[in-house]
Write an enzyme that holds these catalytic residues in place. Structure first.
Site, short mmCIF file in Angstrom:
data_model
loop_
_atom_site.label_atom_id
_atom_site.label_comp_id
_atom_site.label_asym_id
_atom_site.label_seq_id
_atom_site.Cartn_x
_atom_site.Cartn_y
_atom_site.Cartn_z
N CYS A 193 0.84 -1.20 0.00
CA CYS A 193 0.00 0.00 0.00
C CYS A 193 0.88 1.26 0.00
O CYS A 193 1.51 1.54 -1.01
CB CYS A 193 -1.01 -0.04 1.14
SG CYS A 193 -2.49 0.90 0.73
N HIS A 244 -3.64 -5.15 0.32
CA HIS A 244 -3.06 -5.67 1.57
C HIS A 244 -3.09 -7.20 1.58
O HIS A 244 -4.04 -7.80 2.08
CB HIS A 244 -3.86 -5.14 2.76
CG HIS A 244 -3.68 -3.69 3.00
ND1 HIS A 244 -2.76 -3.19 3.90
CD2 HIS A 244 -4.29 -2.62 2.44
CE1 HIS A 244 -2.82 -1.87 3.88
NE2 HIS A 244 -3.74 -1.49 3.01
N GLU A 299 -1.52 -9.09 3.45
CA GLU A 299 -1.39 -9.60 4.83
C GLU A 299 -2.75 -9.95 5.46
O GLU A 299 -2.81 -10.76 6.37
CB GLU A 299 -0.62 -8.61 5.72
CG GLU A 299 -1.34 -7.32 6.10
CD GLU A 299 -1.24 -6.20 5.06
OE1 GLU A 299 -0.98 -6.50 3.87
OE2 GLU A 299 -1.44 -5.03 5.44
#
Ligand code: GLN
Length: 539
Positions: A384, A510, A512
């Protein structure tokens, strides 16, 4: 449709005892016995969601596939269960009151005085039941944020008390998590704080069914018996949770303690089978027997609070185990990186990841770190804002776009290589208005990311307002930074890569948020692999 059963998890004595991990671990065990389980978090603060909170306040803000900005515990729920959560899985006091006040203005309660009981508690109960109404789940676990006795959690505790009666005692279980401290001076565990905490629950009309006692050292049977006697529960229902080195060992510990059996017995449900947990145990084996070790620097500005990067840290745990590699993740403060000290700060690293973030603080340090990674062929992963920094760095130092920037940092820059999305320009409200949740992305066949995902279309979660400025796409491509992931509907650039570099990938989304124990995220797996290979090249 079978009746949904409810498990409530409350906490006492101290905050941060790990209700989220206990809830996730129990859910994992029930799931692996063959039940469909989901977990919900009720947060007693007034913010409508944690999206407007500074990470220092509340740790990371976790984003669900349907675009809800939620508590970081939902990240644990997904990482343990490997099942998506949604907006309905996180409810705050702010959201409850907002809904009730909107109903009042609409006239839904015409003629009535609107009160905490029954209107707020009814809305809380409605939110709890909502998660179970689609027929997908046999068991809904609801974690109540905060600690019993807090003024702000009272309406939630009252709602739980009512649910036990509304739903029937065989359909609800209350698990209370407390701390049993060990006094070195006298060499004994102390149960008094637990007794007091259970009394507080009793005052609110709730007799907990199961007690989970968090402790640094094994508890003796005497201690458990004492707790059982003073807190009106049988001994099987007193479960210890001893500190362990990895949160992923907690389900195994809870299995040994029989927490899942105790809960199922209470709910009058079949044990079905012993939890196989094959992939889970395989992960634990790999995690504790690494063959390699790499050192990766996470460059960010919230490094003082590790919870600010929770999902990234956990993704490294998953990706590390997949590579049978121990990842030593070092948090590096971006405000402390300057061109004069960058090499001394980063030269020992096998890989560099630049973190997401907002606002100008620490941004120049991040850009300096990207430059170091790019010029020294060190595996680089930008997430990001980290990707946006890579784009800015490339503009300034390769394309020679003097003072190129994101308009978030410098609205007047001559080269706005990262700019506000068109639909963001008219937005004034900050809450819940970013580009949020899952979006499609099409990958170029001959890219590192395609090699990682092994498919040409992916869906990843977003949380940002700014984006790559397509006006410069050609300049970048000619100079060697390629957009290898594009949104097929909007043409937004979602991924950039430098093919000439060992491993240089920046993603606008993202990854993650979607890494789990049994499904480690391919980009983390590949990044760690590249870091291992860089380390081996050097040796
Ligand atoms: N601040 C940037 C944006 O809004 C990046 C956000 C992020 O890293 N999550 O676009």
């Amino acid at each position: 449709m079978t009746e949904v059963k409810y498990v409530f998890v409350t906490g006492g004595v101290a905050s941060s005892l790990g209700k989220g991990i206990i809830s996730s671990s129990l859910a994992k065990l029930l799931q692996s016995r063959g039940y469909n389980v989901t977990i919900q978090k009720l947060d007693p603060y007034i913010n409508v969601d944690p999206g407007t909170l500074n990470p220092y306040e509340h740790g990371e803000c976790y984003v669900t596939i349907d675009g809800a900005e939620t508590d970081l515990d939902l990240g644990h729920y997904e990482r343990f269960l490997n099942v998506h959560t949604t907006q309905a899985n996180n409810v705050t006091t702010g959201r409850i009151y907002k809904t009730v006040i909107e109903k009042e203005r609409r006239g839904d309660y015409l003629g009535k005085t609107v009160q905490v009981i029954p209107h707020i508690t009814d809305e809380i109960k409605r939110s709890i039941k909502l998660v179970g109404t689609n027929g997908e789940y046999d068991i809904v676990i609801t974690e109540i944020g905060g600690t019993v006795g807090d003024i702000e959690s009272l309406p939630y505790i009252e709602a739980v008390r009512q649910m036990k009666w509304d739903q029937g005692l065989n359909n609800c279980v209350v698990i209370h998590l407390t701390l049993v401290p060990y006094l070195n001076a006298t060499g004994e565990h102390k149960t008094k704080p637990t007794q007091h905490s259970v009394k507080t629950l009793l005052e609110a009309g709730i007799q907990p069914d199961v007690l989970v006692l968090r402790t640094e050292m094994e508890l003796t049977e005497d201690v458990k018996e004492k707790v059982a006697l003073f807190c009106n529960v049988d001994k099987q229902s007193v479960v210890q949770s001893v500190d362990v080195s990895s949160i992923y060992e907690v389900p195994i510990k809870m299995l040994e303690e029989g927490l899942d059996k105790t809960v199922l017995n209470r709910l009058k449900l079949d044990l079905k089978k012993d939890p196989p947990l094959i992939k889970w145990r395989d992960f634990l084996r790999k995690q504790s027997n690494p063959r390699e070790k790499v050192t990766i620097g996470l460059v960010g500005k919230y490094v003082e609070l590790a919870d600010a990067y929770k999902s990234i840290t956990e993704s490294f745990a998953h990706g590390g185990a997949a590579n049978e590699c121990q990842v030593d993740l070092q948090l590096i403060h971006s405000e402390e990186i300057i061109p004069e000290n960058v090499s001394s700060q980063l030269e020992h690293l096998d890989g560099i990841i630049v973190a997401p973030g907002f606002g100008p603080r620490g941004i120049e340090g991040k850009i300096t770190a990207v430059k170091y990674a790019r010029e020294n062929n060190i595996p680089f992963f930008g997430i990001c804002l980290g990707m946006q920094c890579a784009v800015i760095e490339f503009a300034r130092n390769v394309l020679n776009f003097d003072k190129a920037d994101s308009t978030e940092m410098n609205p007047k820059t001559e080269y706005p290589v990262i700019d506000l999305m068109e639909e963001q320009k008219s937005i004034t409200y900050k809450g819940g208005t970013m580009r949020l949740g899952g979006y499609k992305c099409r990958l170029s066949k001959d890219s590192k990311v395609y090699g990682a995902y092994e498919k040409s279309e992916i869906i990843e979660r977003h949380r940002h307002r700014y984006e790559f400025n397509n006006k410069y796409l050609k300049d970048y491509a000619e100079a060697g930074m390629i957009a290898t992931g594009i949104n097929p509907e909007s043409d937004l650039v979602e991924i950039v890569e430098i093919p000439d570099h060992k491993w240089f990938v920046g993603v606008q989304f993202h990854p993650e948020y979607s890494s789990t124990v049994v499904n480690p995220h391919p980009l983390f797996v590949e990044f760690i692999k590249a870091c291992c290979s860089k380390k081996n090249d050097m040796e």
